[in-house]
Design a protein around this motif. Structure first.
Motif, PDB file in Angstrom:
ATOM      1  N   LYS A   1      45.407  36.271  32.298  1.00  0.00           N
ATOM      2  CA  LYS A   1      45.120  36.352  32.941  1.00  0.00           C
ATOM      3  C   LYS A   1      45.394  35.010  30.565  1.00  0.00           C
ATOM      4  O   LYS A   1      45.271  33.418  31.024  1.00  0.00           O
ATOM      5  CB  LYS A   1      43.834  36.383  32.885  1.00  0.00           C
ATOM      6  CG  LYS A   1      43.376  35.169  33.281  1.00  0.00           C
ATOM      7  CD  LYS A   1      41.742  36.606  34.058  1.00  0.00           C
ATOM      8  CE  LYS A   1      40.467  34.469  34.099  1.00  0.00           C
ATOM      9  NZ  LYS A   1      38.934  35.526  34.137  1.00  0.00           N
ATOM     10  N   ASN A   2      45.719  35.077  30.110  1.00  0.00           N
ATOM     11  CA  ASN A   2      45.032  34.536  28.886  1.00  0.00           C
ATOM     12  C   ASN A   2      46.918  33.608  28.293  1.00  0.00           C
ATOM     13  O   ASN A   2      46.967  32.939  27.461  1.00  0.00           O
ATOM     14  CB  ASN A   2      45.723  35.319  26.891  1.00  0.00           C
ATOM     15  CG  ASN A   2      43.854  35.818  27.252  1.00  0.00           C
ATOM     16  OD1 ASN A   2      42.983  34.935  27.687  1.00  0.00           O
ATOM     17  ND2 ASN A   2      44.114  37.111  26.361  1.00  0.00           N
TER      18      ASN A   2
ATOM     19  N   SER B   1      49.267  31.436  30.088  1.00  0.00           N
ATOM     20  CA  SER B   1      49.712  29.985  30.833  1.00  0.00           C
ATOM     21  C   SER B   1      50.536  30.320  32.190  1.00  0.00           C
ATOM     22  O   SER B   1      51.115  30.905  32.749  1.00  0.00           O
ATOM     23  CB  SER B   1      50.776  28.918  30.032  1.00  0.00           C
ATOM     24  OG  SER B   1      50.962  27.876  31.012  1.00  0.00           O
ATOM     25  N   ILE B   2      49.492  30.447  33.298  1.00  0.00           N
ATOM     26  CA  ILE B   2      49.620  31.004  34.383  1.00  0.00           C
ATOM     27  C   ILE B   2      48.747  29.976  35.848  1.00  0.00           C
ATOM     28  O   ILE B   2      47.739  29.493  34.971  1.00  0.00           O
ATOM     29  CB  ILE B   2      48.885  32.379  35.091  1.00  0.00           C
ATOM     30  CG1 ILE B   2      47.415  32.330  34.611  1.00  0.00           C
ATOM     31  CG2 ILE B   2      49.625  33.419  34.145  1.00  0.00           C
ATOM     32  CD1 ILE B   2      46.888  33.861  34.934  1.00  0.00           C
ATOM     33  N   SER B   3      49.131  30.055  37.223  1.00  0.00           N
ATOM     34  CA  SER B   3      49.243  29.006  38.114  1.00  0.00           C
ATOM     35  C   SER B   3      46.911  29.560  38.747  1.00  0.00           C
ATOM     36  O   SER B   3      46.939  31.217  37.995  1.00  0.00           O
ATOM     37  CB  SER B   3      49.790  28.964  39.205  1.00  0.00           C
ATOM     38  OG  SER B   3      49.549  30.715  39.714  1.00  0.00           O
ATOM     39  N   PHE B   4      46.788  29.050  38.860  1.00  0.00           N
ATOM     40  CA  PHE B   4      45.467  28.855  39.069  1.00  0.00           C
ATOM     41  C   PHE B   4      44.956  30.506  40.360  1.00  0.00           C
ATOM     42  O   PHE B   4      44.330  30.785  40.559  1.00  0.00           O
ATOM     43  CB  PHE B   4      44.650  27.839  39.902  1.00  0.00           C
ATOM     44  CG  PHE B   4      43.164  27.754  40.691  1.00  0.00           C
ATOM     45  CD1 PHE B   4      42.014  28.103  39.892  1.00  0.00           C
ATOM     46  CD2 PHE B   4      43.333  28.184  41.982  1.00  0.00           C
ATOM     47  CE1 PHE B   4      41.088  28.372  40.429  1.00  0.00           C
ATOM     48  CE2 PHE B   4      41.936  28.276  42.653  1.00  0.00           C
ATOM     49  CZ  PHE B   4      40.725  28.331  41.582  1.00  0.00           C
ATOM     50  N   GLU B   5      46.200  30.657  41.268  1.00  0.00           N
ATOM     51  CA  GLU B   5      46.147  31.322  42.039  1.00  0.00           C
ATOM     52  C   GLU B   5      46.448  32.681  41.556  1.00  0.00           C
ATOM     53  O   GLU B   5      46.167  33.548  41.887  1.00  0.00           O
ATOM     54  CB  GLU B   5      47.507  30.657  43.776  1.00  0.00           C
ATOM     55  CG  GLU B   5      47.251  30.006  44.895  1.00  0.00           C
ATOM     56  CD  GLU B   5      47.648  28.419  43.734  1.00  0.00           C
ATOM     57  OE1 GLU B   5      48.368  28.791  42.557  1.00  0.00           O
ATOM     58  OE2 GLU B   5      46.960  28.110  44.075  1.00  0.00           O
ATOM     59  N   GLU B   6      47.359  32.855  40.316  1.00  0.00           N
ATOM     60  CA  GLU B   6      47.437  34.327  39.813  1.00  0.00           C
ATOM     61  C   GLU B   6      46.544  34.080  39.548  1.00  0.00           C
ATOM     62  O   GLU B   6      46.086  35.369  39.282  1.00  0.00           O
ATOM     63  CB  GLU B   6      48.861  33.546  39.270  1.00  0.00           C
ATOM     64  CG  GLU B   6      50.079  34.169  39.396  1.00  0.00           C
ATOM     65  CD  GLU B   6      51.188  33.600  38.251  1.00  0.00           C
ATOM     66  OE1 GLU B   6      52.410  33.622  38.454  1.00  0.00           O
ATOM     67  OE2 GLU B   6      50.905  32.624  37.459  1.00  0.00           O
ATOM     68  N   SER B   7      45.745  33.713  38.647  1.00  0.00           N
ATOM     69  CA  SER B   7      44.154  33.884  37.588  1.00  0.00           C
ATOM     70  C   SER B   7      43.775  34.005  39.433  1.00  0.00           C
ATOM     71  O   SER B   7      42.567  35.180  38.537  1.00  0.00           O
ATOM     72  CB  SER B   7      43.477  32.286  37.128  1.00  0.00           C
ATOM     73  OG  SER B   7      42.526  32.357  36.984  1.00  0.00           O
ATOM     74  N   LEU B   8      43.459  33.441  40.253  1.00  0.00           N
ATOM     75  CA  LEU B   8      42.681  34.393  40.821  1.00  0.00           C
ATOM     76  C   LEU B   8      42.989  35.589  41.775  1.00  0.00           C
ATOM     77  O   LEU B   8      41.848  37.097  41.493  1.00  0.00           O
ATOM     78  CB  LEU B   8      42.183  33.818  42.977  1.00  0.00           C
ATOM     79  CG  LEU B   8      41.463  32.277  42.533  1.00  0.00           C
ATOM     80  CD1 LEU B   8      41.593  31.121  43.740  1.00  0.00           C
ATOM     81  CD2 LEU B   8      40.882  32.079  42.062  1.00  0.00           C
ATOM     82  N   SER B   9      43.904  35.796  41.846  1.00  0.00           N
ATOM     83  CA  SER B   9      44.441  37.205  42.159  1.00  0.00           C
ATOM     84  C   SER B   9      44.549  38.068  40.759  1.00  0.00           C
ATOM     85  O   SER B   9      43.505  39.901  41.453  1.00  0.00           O
ATOM     86  CB  SER B   9      46.373  36.628  42.110  1.00  0.00           C
ATOM     87  OG  SER B   9      46.876  38.787  42.506  1.00  0.00           O
ATOM     88  N   ILE B  10      44.439  37.330  39.942  1.00  0.00           N
ATOM     89  CA  ILE B  10      43.532  38.936  38.569  1.00  0.00           C
ATOM     90  C   ILE B  10      42.384  39.274  38.674  1.00  0.00           C
ATOM     91  O   ILE B  10      41.769  40.541  38.264  1.00  0.00           O
ATOM     92  CB  ILE B  10      44.600  38.145  37.394  1.00  0.00           C
ATOM     93  CG1 ILE B  10      45.857  38.561  37.150  1.00  0.00           C
ATOM     94  CG2 ILE B  10      43.749  39.389  36.219  1.00  0.00           C
ATOM     95  CD1 ILE B  10      46.165  37.804  35.970  1.00  0.00           C
ATOM     96  N   VAL B  11      41.657  38.010  38.907  1.00  0.00           N
ATOM     97  CA  VAL B  11      40.373  38.003  38.840  1.00  0.00           C
ATOM     98  C   VAL B  11      39.724  39.497  39.674  1.00  0.00           C
ATOM     99  O   VAL B  11      38.751  40.163  40.071  1.00  0.00           O
ATOM    100  CB  VAL B  11      39.484  37.107  39.017  1.00  0.00           C
ATOM    101  CG1 VAL B  11      37.781  37.191  39.282  1.00  0.00           C
ATOM    102  CG2 VAL B  11      39.594  35.876  38.029  1.00  0.00           C
ATOM    103  N   LYS B  12      40.871  39.066  41.157  1.00  0.00           N
ATOM    104  CA  LYS B  12      40.553  40.091  42.842  1.00  0.00           C
ATOM    105  C   LYS B  12      40.554  41.126  42.130  1.00  0.00           C
ATOM    106  O   LYS B  12      39.335  42.004  42.416  1.00  0.00           O
ATOM    107  CB  LYS B  12      40.846  39.648  43.710  1.00  0.00           C
ATOM    108  CG  LYS B  12      40.300  40.132  44.930  1.00  0.00           C
ATOM    109  CD  LYS B  12      41.741  39.643  45.879  1.00  0.00           C
ATOM    110  CE  LYS B  12      41.357  40.756  46.987  1.00  0.00           C
ATOM    111  NZ  LYS B  12      41.504  40.046  48.385  1.00  0.00           N
ATOM    112  N   GLU B  13      42.042  41.368  41.345  1.00  0.00           N
ATOM    113  CA  GLU B  13      41.867  43.019  40.529  1.00  0.00           C
ATOM    114  C   GLU B  13      41.578  43.474  40.288  1.00  0.00           C
ATOM    115  O   GLU B  13      40.960  44.656  40.291  1.00  0.00           O
ATOM    116  CB  GLU B  13      43.435  43.199  40.499  1.00  0.00           C
ATOM    117  CG  GLU B  13      43.837  44.307  40.264  1.00  0.00           C
ATOM    118  CD  GLU B  13      45.210  44.442  39.550  1.00  0.00           C
ATOM    119  OE1 GLU B  13      45.541  45.409  39.049  1.00  0.00           O
ATOM    120  OE2 GLU B  13      46.005  44.062  40.709  1.00  0.00           O
TER     121      GLU B  13
END
Length: 123
Positions: A61-62, A64-76
């Motif tokens: 998450k730290n 540079s990733i897309s918003f979608e990737e960030s949401l996926s990480i938070v969900k996991e």
């Protein structure tokens, strides 16, 4: 100019509300699809695998990733938290009954994450 600034604030407020709704949804477990047997000897390795996944997600998450990737990480991470809570609750009950293993009811997402982290631990 004021109108544009007000619209930006509204967009941020709506995004914040949407994130709060997603977080509430992610905190809820779905219907139990699998019963996973967990032995007391496996607890330490499972907890370590969960912790490693959370750390890896934080590092990802730290970057540079897309918003979608960030949401996926938070969900996991929310799924990992649900998994850890379920295992802890069942372990406490197993300890009270002096049992060396217990069942944990997992929903589809939790089961997929459980398989992912336990397979990674075997490598």
């Amino acid at each position: 100019m004021k109108r544009k600034k007000k619209q930006e604030i509204n967009v941020y407020e709506y995004l914040e509300m949407a994130m709060q709704q997603l977080e509430q949804e992610w905190q809820r477990a779905g219907e139990v699809m699998k019963l996973q047997v967990v032995g007391l000897n496996d607890i330490r390795s499972i907890n370590t695998a969960i912790a490693k996944s959370v750390v890896a997600n934080r590092e990802q998450k730290n970057k540079s990733i897309s918003f979608e990737e960030s949401l996926s990480i938070v969900k996991e991470n929310y799924i990992l938290l649900r998994l850890a809570k379920k295992i802890r609750e069942q372990r406490v009950m197993a300890d009270r009954r002096n049992e060396r293993w217990f069942y944990v009811g997992l929903d589809k997402e939790e089961y997929a994450v459980f398989l992912k982290i336990t397979e990674e631990g075997e490598d």
